[in-house]
Structure formats: C-alpha cells, structure tokens
Scaffold this motif. Structure first.
Motif, PDB file in Angstrom:
ATOM      1  N   ASP A 105       4.421  11.463 -20.026  1.00  0.00           N
ATOM      2  CA  ASP A 105       5.684  11.030 -19.454  1.00  0.00           C
ATOM      3  C   ASP A 105       5.664  11.071 -17.809  1.00  0.00           C
ATOM      4  N   VAL A 106       6.408  10.121 -17.343  1.00  0.00           N
ATOM      5  CA  VAL A 106       6.657  10.009 -15.933  1.00  0.00           C
ATOM      6  C   VAL A 106       7.998  10.449 -15.596  1.00  0.00           C
ATOM      7  N   THR A 107       8.380  11.590 -14.978  1.00  0.00           N
ATOM      8  CA  THR A 107       9.723  12.169 -14.680  1.00  0.00           C
ATOM      9  C   THR A 107      10.207  12.154 -13.103  1.00  0.00           C
ATOM     10  N   VAL A 108      11.328  11.623 -13.093  1.00  0.00           N
ATOM     11  CA  VAL A 108      12.033  11.746 -11.754  1.00  0.00           C
ATOM     12  C   VAL A 108      12.650  12.955 -11.735  1.00  0.00           C
ATOM     13  N   PRO A 109      12.367  13.952 -11.245  1.00  0.00           N
ATOM     14  CA  PRO A 109      12.994  15.412 -11.501  1.00  0.00           C
ATOM     15  C   PRO A 109      14.440  15.295 -10.841  1.00  0.00           C
ATOM     16  N   ALA A 110      15.395  16.366 -11.510  1.00  0.00           N
ATOM     17  CA  ALA A 110      16.734  16.391 -11.313  1.00  0.00           C
ATOM     18  C   ALA A 110      16.691  16.932  -9.843  1.00  0.00           C
ATOM     19  N   ASP A 111      17.554  16.320  -9.044  1.00  0.00           N
ATOM     20  CA  ASP A 111      18.097  16.493  -7.647  1.00  0.00           C
ATOM     21  C   ASP A 111      16.280  16.505  -6.677  1.00  0.00           C
ATOM     22  N   GLY A 112      15.635  15.580  -7.125  1.00  0.00           N
ATOM     23  CA  GLY A 112      14.322  15.429  -6.500  1.00  0.00           C
ATOM     24  C   GLY A 112      14.084  14.050  -6.290  1.00  0.00           C
ATOM     25  N   SER A 113      12.556  13.626  -6.150  1.00  0.00           N
ATOM     26  CA  SER A 113      12.159  12.197  -6.210  1.00  0.00           C
ATOM     27  C   SER A 113      10.777  12.352  -6.611  1.00  0.00           C
ATOM     28  N   LEU A 114      10.376  10.889  -6.772  1.00  0.00           N
ATOM     29  CA  LEU A 114       9.149  10.343  -7.290  1.00  0.00           C
ATOM     30  C   LEU A 114       8.759   9.581  -6.462  1.00  0.00           C
ATOM     31  N   LEU A 115       7.681   9.762  -5.717  1.00  0.00           N
ATOM     32  CA  LEU A 115       6.755   8.944  -4.575  1.00  0.00           C
ATOM     33  C   LEU A 115       5.842   8.168  -5.266  1.00  0.00           C
ATOM     34  N   LEU A 116       6.035   6.778  -5.046  1.00  0.00           N
ATOM     35  CA  LEU A 116       5.064   5.745  -5.517  1.00  0.00           C
ATOM     36  C   LEU A 116       4.438   5.376  -4.259  1.00  0.00           C
ATOM     37  N   GLU A 117       2.939   5.574  -4.388  1.00  0.00           N
ATOM     38  CA  GLU A 117       2.324   4.960  -3.055  1.00  0.00           C
ATOM     39  C   GLU A 117       0.795   4.854  -3.374  1.00  0.00           C
ATOM     40  N   PRO A 118       0.100   4.021  -2.531  1.00  0.00           N
ATOM     41  CA  PRO A 118      -1.229   3.852  -2.741  1.00  0.00           C
ATOM     42  C   PRO A 118      -2.137   4.898  -2.765  1.00  0.00           C
ATOM     43  N   GLY A 119      -3.095   5.021  -3.794  1.00  0.00           N
ATOM     44  CA  GLY A 119      -3.772   6.337  -3.885  1.00  0.00           C
ATOM     45  C   GLY A 119      -3.045   7.392  -4.924  1.00  0.00           C
ATOM     46  N   ALA A 120      -2.171   6.996  -5.269  1.00  0.00           N
ATOM     47  CA  ALA A 120      -1.218   7.799  -6.258  1.00  0.00           C
ATOM     48  C   ALA A 120      -0.684   7.204  -7.319  1.00  0.00           C
ATOM     49  N   ASN A 121       0.452   7.669  -7.737  1.00  0.00           N
ATOM     50  CA  ASN A 121       1.530   7.197  -8.718  1.00  0.00           C
ATOM     51  C   ASN A 121       1.983   6.012  -8.158  1.00  0.00           C
ATOM     52  N   HIS A 122       2.137   4.852  -9.060  1.00  0.00           N
ATOM     53  CA  HIS A 122       2.659   3.655  -8.563  1.00  0.00           C
ATOM     54  C   HIS A 122       2.931   2.664  -9.797  1.00  0.00           C
ATOM     55  N   ILE A 123       3.912   1.688  -9.673  1.00  0.00           N
ATOM     56  CA  ILE A 123       4.132   0.656 -10.558  1.00  0.00           C
ATOM     57  C   ILE A 123       3.472  -0.259 -10.454  1.00  0.00           C
ATOM     58  N   MET A 124       2.436  -0.779 -11.643  1.00  0.00           N
ATOM     59  CA  MET A 124       1.551  -1.961 -11.559  1.00  0.00           C
ATOM     60  C   MET A 124       2.090  -3.155 -12.306  1.00  0.00           C
ATOM     61  N   LEU A 125       2.048  -4.087 -11.446  1.00  0.00           N
ATOM     62  CA  LEU A 125       2.512  -5.625 -12.040  1.00  0.00           C
ATOM     63  C   LEU A 125       1.095  -6.251 -12.548  1.00  0.00           C
ATOM     64  N   MET A 126       1.309  -6.711 -13.963  1.00  0.00           N
ATOM     65  CA  MET A 126      -0.100  -7.240 -14.489  1.00  0.00           C
ATOM     66  C   MET A 126       0.272  -8.647 -15.028  1.00  0.00           C
ATOM     67  N   GLN A 127      -0.658  -9.593 -15.266  1.00  0.00           N
ATOM     68  CA  GLN A 127      -0.230 -10.751 -15.719  1.00  0.00           C
ATOM     69  C   GLN A 127       0.644 -11.495 -14.965  1.00  0.00           C
ATOM     70  N   ILE A 128       0.584 -11.355 -13.603  1.00  0.00           N
ATOM     71  CA  ILE A 128       1.519 -11.931 -12.811  1.00  0.00           C
ATOM     72  C   ILE A 128       1.879 -13.589 -12.820  1.00  0.00           C
ATOM     73  N   THR A 129       3.216 -14.026 -12.559  1.00  0.00           N
ATOM     74  CA  THR A 129       3.094 -15.368 -13.310  1.00  0.00           C
ATOM     75  C   THR A 129       3.200 -16.300 -12.252  1.00  0.00           C
ATOM     76  N   LYS A 130       3.102 -15.797 -10.757  1.00  0.00           N
ATOM     77  CA  LYS A 130       3.271 -16.777  -9.731  1.00  0.00           C
ATOM     78  C   LYS A 130       2.791 -15.968  -8.552  1.00  0.00           C
ATOM     79  N   PRO A 131       2.210 -16.696  -7.676  1.00  0.00           N
ATOM     80  CA  PRO A 131       1.874 -15.863  -6.332  1.00  0.00           C
ATOM     81  C   PRO A 131       2.898 -15.035  -5.769  1.00  0.00           C
ATOM     82  N   LEU A 132       2.538 -14.025  -5.228  1.00  0.00           N
ATOM     83  CA  LEU A 132       3.641 -13.448  -4.534  1.00  0.00           C
ATOM     84  C   LEU A 132       3.183 -13.283  -3.007  1.00  0.00           C
ATOM     85  N   THR A 133       4.390 -13.976  -2.522  1.00  0.00           N
ATOM     86  CA  THR A 133       4.124 -14.495  -0.944  1.00  0.00           C
ATOM     87  C   THR A 133       5.107 -13.639  -0.145  1.00  0.00           C
TER      88      THR A 133
END
Length: 204
Positions: free
Chosen positions: A117-145
C-alpha cells in the motif's frame, strides 16, 4: 313551475358541489407536492465520492520529441495532501497520457514498482519526488512537450477520486534504469534523473 324551480336549484347545487370537490382535490394535490418538495435527499452518496486529498505543485518530466508511442516512460512529481482524519490508500491510477500508470520507488539508484500500500496519511502529506516515491507513466501515447498538461486520476480506498493536472517541464540528468518487480531485468529509462539532485531539474 315549482318542480322546474327545484330542478334548476338542484342543478346549481350539483354544480356547486362539483366545483367544491374539484377545489378540494387541487388543494390536496398542492399539499402533497409541497410536502414532497421539502423531503430531503434519500442518499448522500454523492458526497462520498468527494476526496479530501488535494495536489500541490504537480509536474511531469518532458520526453524526447521523437519518441515511439507506447515505449517511452516519465515520472510525475509533487505533493498529495490529506485534509481528512482517515488514512487513504491509493488503489488505482489512470492518465490520458499513458496506457500504464503505477506508483514507483527508487532503491539503489534503480526504479521499481512499489509492492504494498501507498498511503496518504490523515492530516498529512505524501511527497512524490525524484529519487523517492513517484507516479510512473509507462507506454506513453505521445511526446510530452514542456508547457503541456498531463491529467492523472487517482482513486483512494474510500472510493473517492482526485484528478491531477500536472505541468510538463524540461529536466536534465544522468541515464537511469528501470528495474522490474523481481529485480532481474533492467531497461533504459531515458534521461530521467532520479537522484533527487535539485540542480538537475529545471522547473521553468
């Protein structure tokens, strides 16, 4: 003459009774509609889908302009803030820019899918950053400009959803590799810098 007079009076009486009955019927219908209009909604399920999580400073790393659709990958970064009193687990992710969206982490310089599980804690936050947890986009359908927007929809354990609009930004960094779940295979991830070095990111 007498009988004729009584007949006319009877007809007037009948008409009067019919009018009174019609008026009473309209009054009853009006009361019924008025009562119905004040009846509260039977369910508040609409409120159950409103998330208490918000997103701050969300951005996506730009891809090369000549990528092959369905092969490129990129990361989404920022902060998720939970303003409620209940821990919320991220149960699903979707995006308009990629066919596969996952939550990843970086271990020993390599990125891999988060198991568990990846949890966003109550009355808290989840940091997504390079070198740590992040959301990964895979099989991208077109260039991201740089300057484009990417939409990512998150679903949480309480059934609520959050639609994130992340700005595409240009970054530079060393080549990194993506490691599969078992850690047996690795493939080139392009020039995504997952070291967490702030100097390697151009936030524009």
């Amino acid at each position: 003459m007498f009988n004729t007079y009584r007949t006319k009076r009877s007809r007037r009486a009948a008409v009067g009774l019919a009018s009174a009955a019609a008026a009473l019927t309209l009054a009853l219908v009006g009361c019924s509609q008025s009562e119905d209009s004040t009846t509260p909604p039977a369910s508040s399920s609409e409120h159950d889908t409103q998330t208490v999580v918000t997103a701050q400073d969300m951005w996506v790393k730009a891809t090369d302009p000549d990528i092959t659709p369905g092969e490129a990958m990129s990361g989404v970064f920022g902060t998720l803030e939970n303003h409620g009193d209940e821990n919320l687990v991220i149960t699903d992710l979707k995006s308009d820019a990629a066919d596969v969206v996952e939550l990843h982490e970086v271990v020993d310089g390599k990125m891999r899918k988060i198991e568990g599980d990846v949890t966003v804690p109550a009355d808290g936050s989840l940091l997504l950053e390079p070198g740590a947890n992040h959301i990964m986009l895979m099989q991208i359908t077109k260039p991201l400009t740089p300057g484009d927007d990417v939409t990512v929809t998150l679903t949480f354990s309480d059934g609520s959803t959050l639609e994130i609009v992340a700005l595409v930004k240009d970054t530079s960094g060393a080549n990194e590799s993506y490691e599969d779940i078992d850690g047996d295979e690795a493939m080139d991830h392009g020039d995504m810098d997952m070291s967490g070095d702030a100097d390697a990111m151009d936030h524009g």
